[in-house]
Write a protein that holds these residues in place. Structure first.
Motif, mmCIF file in Angstrom:
data_model
loop_
_atom_site.group_PDB
_atom_site.id
_atom_site.type_symbol
_atom_site.label_atom_id
_atom_site.label_comp_id
_atom_site.label_asym_id
_atom_site.label_seq_id
_atom_site.Cartn_x
_atom_site.Cartn_y
_atom_site.Cartn_z
ATOM 1 N N GLU A 142 0.831 -1.214 0.000
ATOM 2 C CA GLU A 142 0.000 0.000 0.000
ATOM 3 C C GLU A 142 0.866 1.265 0.000
ATOM 4 O OE1 GLU A 142 -3.187 0.025 -0.630
ATOM 5 O OE2 GLU A 142 -3.121 -2.156 -0.681
ATOM 6 N N SER A 143 1.972 1.248 0.745
ATOM 7 C CA SER A 143 2.838 2.436 0.755
ATOM 8 C C SER A 143 3.518 2.609 -0.603
ATOM 9 C CB SER A 143 3.856 2.374 1.879
ATOM 10 O OG SER A 143 4.810 1.369 1.636
ATOM 11 N N LEU A 144 3.867 1.513 -1.220
ATOM 12 C CA LEU A 144 4.457 1.562 -2.561
ATOM 13 C C LEU A 144 3.450 2.115 -3.556
ATOM 14 C CD1 LEU A 144 6.966 0.840 -4.238
ATOM 15 C CD2 LEU A 144 5.968 -1.394 -4.601
ATOM 16 N N ALA A 145 2.210 1.649 -3.458
ATOM 17 C CA ALA A 145 1.156 2.144 -4.354
ATOM 18 C C ALA A 145 0.908 3.622 -4.090
ATOM 19 C CB ALA A 145 -0.125 1.336 -4.160
ATOM 20 N N GLY A 146 0.959 4.021 -2.831
ATOM 21 C CA GLY A 146 0.773 5.435 -2.494
ATOM 22 C C GLY A 146 1.883 6.292 -3.066
ATOM 23 N N ALA A 147 3.128 5.801 -2.962
ATOM 24 C CA ALA A 147 4.262 6.556 -3.498
ATOM 25 C C ALA A 147 4.162 6.671 -5.013
ATOM 26 C CB ALA A 147 5.573 5.884 -3.108
ATOM 27 N N LEU A 148 3.754 5.615 -5.654
ATOM 28 C CA LEU A 148 3.580 5.647 -7.103
ATOM 29 C C LEU A 148 2.376 6.482 -7.509
ATOM 30 C CD1 LEU A 148 4.335 2.051 -8.383
ATOM 31 C CD2 LEU A 148 5.478 4.135 -9.022
ATOM 32 N N GLY A 149 1.401 6.547 -6.615
ATOM 33 C CA GLY A 149 0.187 7.304 -6.908
ATOM 34 C C GLY A 149 0.481 8.755 -7.189
ATOM 35 N N ARG A 150 1.602 9.268 -6.688
ATOM 36 C CA ARG A 150 1.974 10.652 -6.978
ATOM 37 C C ARG A 150 2.407 10.805 -8.429
ATOM 38 N NH1 ARG A 150 6.158 11.110 -2.482
ATOM 39 N NH2 ARG A 150 5.342 9.184 -1.667
ATOM 40 N N VAL A 151 2.899 9.701 -9.042
ATOM 41 C CA VAL A 151 3.367 9.739 -10.434
ATOM 42 C C VAL A 151 2.275 9.252 -11.382
ATOM 43 C CG1 VAL A 151 5.097 8.841 -12.037
ATOM 44 C CG2 VAL A 151 5.722 9.336 -9.676
ATOM 45 N N ALA A 152 1.579 8.197 -10.999
ATOM 46 C CA ALA A 152 0.540 7.607 -11.850
ATOM 47 C C ALA A 152 -0.527 6.985 -10.958
ATOM 48 C CB ALA A 152 1.143 6.554 -12.754
ATOM 49 N N GLU A 153 -1.735 6.941 -11.476
ATOM 50 C CA GLU A 153 -2.810 6.268 -10.737
ATOM 51 C C GLU A 153 -2.427 4.786 -10.607
ATOM 52 O OE1 GLU A 153 -7.335 4.846 -11.651
ATOM 53 O OE2 GLU A 153 -6.695 6.753 -12.521
ATOM 54 N N THR A 154 -2.296 4.297 -9.381
ATOM 55 C CA THR A 154 -1.770 2.953 -9.148
ATOM 56 C C THR A 154 -2.788 2.103 -8.400
ATOM 57 O OG1 THR A 154 0.446 3.895 -8.980
ATOM 58 C CG2 THR A 154 0.157 1.660 -8.159
ATOM 59 N N THR A 155 -2.945 0.867 -8.916
ATOM 60 C CA THR A 155 -3.823 -0.096 -8.276
ATOM 61 C C THR A 155 -3.041 -1.378 -8.057
ATOM 62 O OG1 THR A 155 -5.635 0.788 -9.594
ATOM 63 C CG2 THR A 155 -6.043 -1.303 -8.482
ATOM 64 N N VAL A 156 -3.189 -1.971 -6.867
ATOM 65 C CA VAL A 156 -2.555 -3.260 -6.577
ATOM 66 C C VAL A 156 -3.664 -4.288 -6.496
ATOM 67 C CG1 VAL A 156 -1.170 -4.574 -4.955
ATOM 68 C CG2 VAL A 156 -0.691 -2.141 -5.319
ATOM 69 N N VAL A 157 -3.528 -5.368 -7.278
ATOM 70 C CA VAL A 157 -4.550 -6.420 -7.276
ATOM 71 C C VAL A 157 -3.885 -7.782 -7.079
ATOM 72 C CG1 VAL A 157 -6.146 -5.143 -8.759
ATOM 73 C CG2 VAL A 157 -4.486 -6.680 -9.782
ATOM 74 N N SER A 158 -4.678 -8.696 -6.581
ATOM 75 C CA SER A 158 -4.223 -10.069 -6.387
ATOM 76 C C SER A 158 -4.533 -10.869 -7.654
ATOM 77 C CB SER A 158 -4.966 -10.657 -5.186
ATOM 78 O OG SER A 158 -4.640 -12.011 -5.037
ATOM 79 N N ASN A 159 -3.569 -11.685 -8.080
ATOM 80 C CA ASN A 159 -3.762 -12.520 -9.266
ATOM 81 C C ASN A 159 -3.380 -13.949 -8.878
ATOM 82 O OD1 ASN A 159 -3.552 -13.978 -11.665
ATOM 83 N ND2 ASN A 159 -2.737 -12.253 -12.821
ATOM 84 N N SER A 160 -4.370 -14.836 -8.851
ATOM 85 C CA SER A 160 -4.125 -16.214 -8.404
ATOM 86 C C SER A 160 -3.252 -17.015 -9.370
ATOM 87 C CB SER A 160 -5.458 -16.946 -8.170
ATOM 88 O OG SER A 160 -6.182 -16.984 -9.381
ATOM 89 N N GLU A 161 -3.051 -16.511 -10.584
ATOM 90 C CA GLU A 161 -2.160 -17.193 -11.533
ATOM 91 C C GLU A 161 -0.685 -16.965 -11.196
ATOM 92 O OE1 GLU A 161 -3.104 -16.067 -15.510
ATOM 93 O OE2 GLU A 161 -5.181 -16.721 -15.344
#
Length: 188
Positions: free
Chosen positions: A138-157
């Motif tokens: 979440e902190s990584l996504a927040g830091a990236l959110g300043r540069v680009a809209e960032t979403t972290v999702v789970s992928n079971s594959e």
């Protein structure tokens, strides 16, 4: 008496002629034998040359086919050796990923470095990684959110340590299989 003398002279002449003719006959016989041997050798050489003319292309063709088979065999076993090395590398890396989950973080950071100047970024992680990294993701996504809209999702594959980063221009695939496939394609 005259007939006897004549017979004696005739016998003596015949003997003399025979004596003189003997070396000539021996020489003629030897020359004839040598000529026959020389002629037989020439004919034999001609026959060998004729046969070689017909056999040589077949030998050259067989040699070419053997070379092709050898090259094919070498190529096949090179591919087999690379495939085996990739399987071994995969097992070793998977074991390391299980013992050291930070390797997955390194791959994620490498992927994120490649996506600067993007408008929207989706980070796919394995369910285990999302859970174990929790707040760090979440902190990584927040830091990236300043540069680009960032979403972290789970992928079971995805498996532990693997990630994919999707942007509007493409994806960065950090799955182990994808990386090993790239290595294999470079080696073969």
């Amino acid at each position: 008496f005259f007939f006897q003398a004549e017979d004696g002279i005739r016998d003596h002449c015949v003997t003399g002629v025979q004596t003189c003719a003997l070396p000539i006959c021996v020489r003629a016989e030897n020359e004839g034998r040598e000529n026959a041997i020389r002629q037989a050798r020439q004919e034999s050489q001609q026959q060998v040359e004729q046969k070689m003319k017909s056999v040589l292309p077949a030998i050259e063709s067989a040699a070419g086919q053997l070379q092709q088979e050898r090259d094919s065999w070498v190529s096949h076993w090179e591919h087999q050796a690379v495939a085996l090395a990739i399987k071994i590398a995969e097992k070793i890396i998977r074991q390391n990923l299980e013992r050291e989950p930070d390797v997955g973080k390194t791959w994620l950071k490498q992927s994120l470095e490649l996506i600067s100047r993007q408008e929207r970024v989706t980070i796919e992680l394995s369910p285990d990684a999302v859970q174990s990294l929790g707040p760090e993701v979440e902190s990584l996504a927040g830091a990236l959110g300043r540069v680009a809209e960032t979403t972290v999702v789970s992928n079971s594959e995805l498996q532990q340590g693997e990630c994919r980063v999707l942007t509007q221009y493409g994806e960065i695939d950090q799955r182990l299989k994808t990386q090993l496939d790239r290595i294999e394609s470079e080696l073969t």
